[in-house]
Design a protein around this motif. Structure first.
Motif, short mmCIF file in Angstrom:
data_model
loop_
_atom_site.label_atom_id
_atom_site.label_comp_id
_atom_site.label_asym_id
_atom_site.label_seq_id
_atom_site.Cartn_x
_atom_site.Cartn_y
_atom_site.Cartn_z
N ARG A 201 0.77 -1.00 -0.29
CA ARG A 201 -0.22 -0.22 0.06
C ARG A 201 0.81 1.27 -0.24
O ARG A 201 0.00 2.48 -0.37
N ALA A 204 2.44 1.41 -3.77
CA ALA A 204 0.93 1.34 -5.33
C ALA A 204 0.37 2.11 -6.06
O ALA A 204 -0.36 2.99 -4.26
N ARG A 256 7.32 8.00 -0.30
CA ARG A 256 5.94 7.59 -1.12
C ARG A 256 5.92 8.23 -2.06
O ARG A 256 6.47 9.46 -1.79
N THR A 258 4.08 10.30 -5.03
CA THR A 258 3.07 11.43 -4.61
C THR A 258 2.03 11.35 -6.14
O THR A 258 2.60 11.44 -6.47
N ASP B 79 -4.11 7.52 0.78
CA ASP B 79 -3.83 6.82 -0.27
C ASP B 79 -4.27 4.94 -0.77
O ASP B 79 -3.43 4.64 -1.07
N PRO B 81 -4.55 2.43 -3.06
CA PRO B 81 -4.42 2.09 -4.04
C PRO B 81 -5.50 2.15 -5.28
O PRO B 81 -4.85 0.80 -6.17
N ASN B 122 -6.32 11.27 -4.65
CA ASN B 122 -5.74 12.21 -4.95
C ASN B 122 -6.72 13.13 -6.37
O ASN B 122 -6.15 14.20 -6.53
#
Lengths: 258, 231
Positions: A201, A204, A256, A258, B79, B81, B122
């Motif tokens: 996570r 990905a 991570r 972004t 976040d 995915p 996002n």
């Protein structure tokens, strides 16, 4: 060669189990069930105790209670608006208490941390069939699971039977924990489901990558952990989780995307 | 001919009566706007209409109804995915839609293909709402239910979303049920309005149903809204 064949069979079986754990963990992490995996695995303990009293293979007792626990969570969650994690936490803390009363000594340690030794034919068959069921379930239902994850209402209007999907997901989750009991034990199987998915996570940005990274990490941790354990002559469960945990901490070093 | 008939609808949530005695019909290819103050039960009613909540009374959809649903603004973890393509592909697979249909749905809402590579957490409010509408369009729905589709979207984005929805109604002869707080949208696009208020409900064409008195009764305070009429 005769010595090597059972080892290879066992390794292949644990790799299959790791694939199932990686796939199931991806959706469990995305559904915010990170903290649920651990207590849920505890319900296996009274099952193991009951099975030992009845002189049947502890695996079947554990599996029966895990599946029963999944149905219980599903039913309670449908009736009340309490978050799944609260229901799981309370139910299985009680299960752990009951289990520790009716299981004792070495059996308890084996149940918690996994036992060494050769698998019986039934255990091996259960491992293969159970892992395949979980793998096929996640891959076939991934689209419904994705839509359900974003919004249960959208899933309902997309011809998904959300109540049934939720039940199957919890049963598959319980089955995945059951798969690892023999190798990793009650306490550690939850970790193999969650840690690889938690690593995936972090990096990905798509479902495909999430599933791939999670499965690769789960299989790698299982293979390396099993090898180190065999060299050290110790049960494999703790080593598998230590390798997975090490990879998690290594993953923290990388920023991570972004 | 009606696509939806609702009679004496009642919904209770946790022992509290949220909706009581709501009756209305939704003619085919029309646009119904649902208005009312916060807490009046608009979202709850929509959830009951799609079968997500138990209710009393009658909810009868026409036999050939295919629903597309756009929920109220969803809080997606940044976040998560899942990108736009994952989300759209999932619905396409469930609905048996081809990639050409996916492209057509994206065109309908004016969303660029490149946006699909962005994780849904996002996306901007406007991008995500348009993605949700494109998602709802897969599977060829003939009824679109939208719960405040323009909430959290900037003013130009809202205007564009409203045009998109109205355009879909025109080009696809779609029946639209829309929850909105924007009375100018209601007057401009809706054929019928259902107001859920603190003291019961009203139903009818906007210009006759939404009198200053009705609005005051629905919202519990006078609303300074002026409707321009052109001779």
């Amino acid at each position: 060669m005769h010595e090597l064949a059972p080892e290879l069979g066992s390794l292949a079986l644990s790799a299959l189990m790791a694939v199932a754990a990686g796939l199931m963990g991806s959706f469990a992490v995305m559904r915010r069930m990170v903290l649920a995996a651990d207590p849920m695995s505890h319900i296996a303990l009274p099952g193991i105790g009951i099975a030992l009293v009845l002189r049947v293979n502890p695996l079947w007792g554990a599996l029966a209670l895990l599946l029963l626990g999944a149905v219980l969570i599903w039913a309670v969650e449908r009736r009340t608006r309490i978050a799944t994690e609260a229901v799981i936490g309370v139910t299985f803390a009680v299960a752990l208490a009951v289990g520790s009363v009716i299981t004792s000594g070495e059996q308890l340690i084996d149940a918690l941390l996994g036992a060494r030794g050769t698998l019986t034919l039934h255990e091996a068959l259960f491992g293969i069939i159970g892992a395949l069921i979980v793998i096929v379930f996640v891959l076939r239902q991934r689209n419904a699971l994705v839509v359900r994850l974003v919004s249960p209402e959208i899933a309902m209007t997309s011809a998904v039977n959300v109540a049934r999907l939720d039940l199957y997901f919890l049963l598959a989750f319980a089955l995945t924990i059951g798969l690892g009991l023999r190798f990793l034990g009650v306490l550690l199987m939850g970790s193999l489901i969650i840690i690889p998915a938690a690593i995936a996570r972090r990096f990905a940005r798509s479902l495909g990558r999430m599933l791939t990274v999670s499965v690769v990490v789960a299989v790698a941790a299982t293979a390396v952990g099993t090898y180190v354990a065999s060299v050290a002559g110790r049960p494999s469960g703790p080593f598998i989780v230590m390798v997975a945990g090490g990879l998690f901490f290594l993953s923290l070093l990388r920023r991570r995307e972004t | 001919m009606n696509v939806l008939e609702v009679q004496d609808l009642g919904i209770r949530l946790g022992g509290t009566e949220v909706i009581r005695g709501v009756t209305f019909n939704l003619p085919r290819a029309s646009c119904l706007a649902v208005i009312g103050p916060n807490g009046a039960g608009k979202t709850v009613m929509l959830r009951a209409l799609i079968g997500a909540l138990p209710h009393t009374g009658k909810i009868a959809w026409a036999a050939d109804t295919v629903l597309g649903y756009v929920p109220q603004r969803l809080d997606i973890e940044r976040d998560l995915p899942l990108n736009g393509r994952d989300f759209l592909r999932a619905k396409a697979a469930l609905a048996g839609s081809s990639s050409a249909m996916q492209a057509a749905a994206l065109r309908s809402v004016g969303l660029a293909e490149e946006v699909l590579a962005t994780p849904i957490g996002n996306m901007s409010g406007g991008q995500f709402q348009r993605l949700l509408i494109a998602f709802a369009l897969l599977g060829n729905p003939n009824v679109l239910l939208l719960d405040e589709p323009a909430a959290g979207v900037d003013a130009p984005g809202q205007a564009h979303l409203n045009e998109v929805i109205h355009g879909l109604q025109d080009t696809h002869a779609m029946t639209v049920l829309l929850v909105s707080h924007d009375l100018s949208v209601v007057y401009r696009y809706a054929d019928h309005v259902l107001c859920l208020g603190r003291h019961g409900a009203c139903f009818g064409p906007p210009r006759s149903a939404l009198t200053p008195e009705t609005l005051q009764e629905v919202y519990g305070q006078p609303l300074g809204f002026h409707v321009h009429t052109h001779a």
